[in-house]
Write a protein that holds these residues in place. Sequence first.
Motif, PDB file in Angstrom:
ATOM      1  N   MET A 170       0.832  -1.204   0.000  1.00  0.00           N
ATOM      2  CA  MET A 170       0.000   0.000   0.000  1.00  0.00           C
ATOM      3  C   MET A 170       0.864   1.250   0.000  1.00  0.00           C
ATOM      4  N   LEU A 171       0.238   2.381  -0.270  1.00  0.00           N
ATOM      5  CA  LEU A 171       0.964   3.633  -0.372  1.00  0.00           C
ATOM      6  C   LEU A 171       1.531   4.058   0.971  1.00  0.00           C
ATOM      7  N   GLN A 172       2.713   4.645   0.950  1.00  0.00           N
ATOM      8  CA  GLN A 172       3.240   5.258   2.139  1.00  0.00           C
ATOM      9  C   GLN A 172       2.418   6.495   2.462  1.00  0.00           C
ATOM     10  N   LYS A 173       2.420   6.897   3.735  1.00  0.00           N
ATOM     11  CA  LYS A 173       1.652   8.046   4.187  1.00  0.00           C
ATOM     12  C   LYS A 173       0.169   7.873   3.864  1.00  0.00           C
ATOM     13  N   ARG A 174      -0.310   6.632   3.883  1.00  0.00           N
ATOM     14  CA  ARG A 174      -1.678   6.382   3.440  1.00  0.00           C
ATOM     15  C   ARG A 174      -2.692   7.090   4.316  1.00  0.00           C
ATOM     16  N   HIS A 175      -2.375   7.221   5.625  1.00  0.00           N
ATOM     17  CA  HIS A 175      -3.335   7.872   6.516  1.00  0.00           C
ATOM     18  C   HIS A 175      -3.532   9.323   6.098  1.00  0.00           C
ATOM     19  N   VAL A 176      -2.461   9.986   5.646  1.00  0.00           N
ATOM     20  CA  VAL A 176      -2.601  11.367   5.172  1.00  0.00           C
ATOM     21  C   VAL A 176      -3.355  11.382   3.853  1.00  0.00           C
TER      22      VAL A 176
ATOM     23  N   SER B 231      -3.791  -4.840  -6.206  1.00  0.00           N
ATOM     24  CA  SER B 231      -4.198  -5.817  -5.196  1.00  0.00           C
ATOM     25  C   SER B 231      -5.520  -6.488  -5.577  1.00  0.00           C
ATOM     26  N   PHE B 232      -6.434  -5.739  -6.186  1.00  0.00           N
ATOM     27  CA  PHE B 232      -7.700  -6.329  -6.623  1.00  0.00           C
ATOM     28  C   PHE B 232      -7.458  -7.368  -7.720  1.00  0.00           C
ATOM     29  N   ALA B 233      -6.573  -7.048  -8.646  1.00  0.00           N
ATOM     30  CA  ALA B 233      -6.291  -7.988  -9.736  1.00  0.00           C
ATOM     31  C   ALA B 233      -5.710  -9.286  -9.188  1.00  0.00           C
TER      32      ALA B 233
ATOM     33  N   GLY C 264     -14.418 -13.883  -4.992  1.00  0.00           N
ATOM     34  CA  GLY C 264     -13.365 -13.851  -3.995  1.00  0.00           C
ATOM     35  C   GLY C 264     -13.051 -12.428  -3.550  1.00  0.00           C
ATOM     36  N   LEU C 265     -13.057 -11.494  -4.506  1.00  0.00           N
ATOM     37  CA  LEU C 265     -12.815 -10.094  -4.149  1.00  0.00           C
ATOM     38  C   LEU C 265     -13.977  -9.547  -3.332  1.00  0.00           C
ATOM     39  N   ILE C 266     -15.202  -9.906  -3.704  1.00  0.00           N
ATOM     40  CA  ILE C 266     -16.372  -9.473  -2.927  1.00  0.00           C
ATOM     41  C   ILE C 266     -16.259  -9.976  -1.493  1.00  0.00           C
TER      42      ILE C 266
END
Length: 206
Positions: free
Chosen positions: A1-7, A180-182, A192-194
């Motif tokens: 996941m992206l860094q600084k995701r909370h921001v 990640s979805f792919a 599975g994604l659902i």
Amino acid sequence: MLQKRHVFLLLLVLMPLVWSGSLFASQEDASALVKRTADRMLTTLEARRGEAERNPSLIYGMIESIAAPHFDFERITQGAVGQYWRQATPAQQRQLVDGFKQVLVRTYARSLLSYSGQEIRYLPAKPGSRPNRVTVPTEVREAGAAPIPVDYRMFDNGSGWKVYDVVINNASLVGNYRSSFANEIRQNGIDGLIAKLDEMNRKGQE
């Protein structure tokens, strides 16, 4: 996941909620609208922070009633699912949109509670790649750290501006989830994604 995701996700919550006027007027006034709306959201949060910390559902309600109507969750989900979107049935598409929306709303609520006074610099809006699109660039500044550039991509579908993507340090929300979805779909299919989204939302309620 992206860094600084909370921001990253916090700023998505603080997007402009009401847009009016012509395309050019909106571009010209976009930064001021973003700032006014962010100030209003933060003022409301601070006034009810104690209540919200005891009962986070108050923030869920705030997002659902104020912010969510101005996001195109179907377009966001379609972009994140990518090429597999066309393989999903209409019922599966609706489940994907509903599940992903809940994931984002819950994450936004947690991020909003974590806000601790970071400075947000609002820059002039720029025309997007098409006549009905616009990008609003901002910077998040925190003492002792380099500014974090965040661009908001919006489109006008004829009934007002809606958010369809956010880009931080050249990494997009939609593109980040697409990978990640792919992977999940390749391993376990659309259902599975659902199921994965449902699991994430169940954990978010704990």
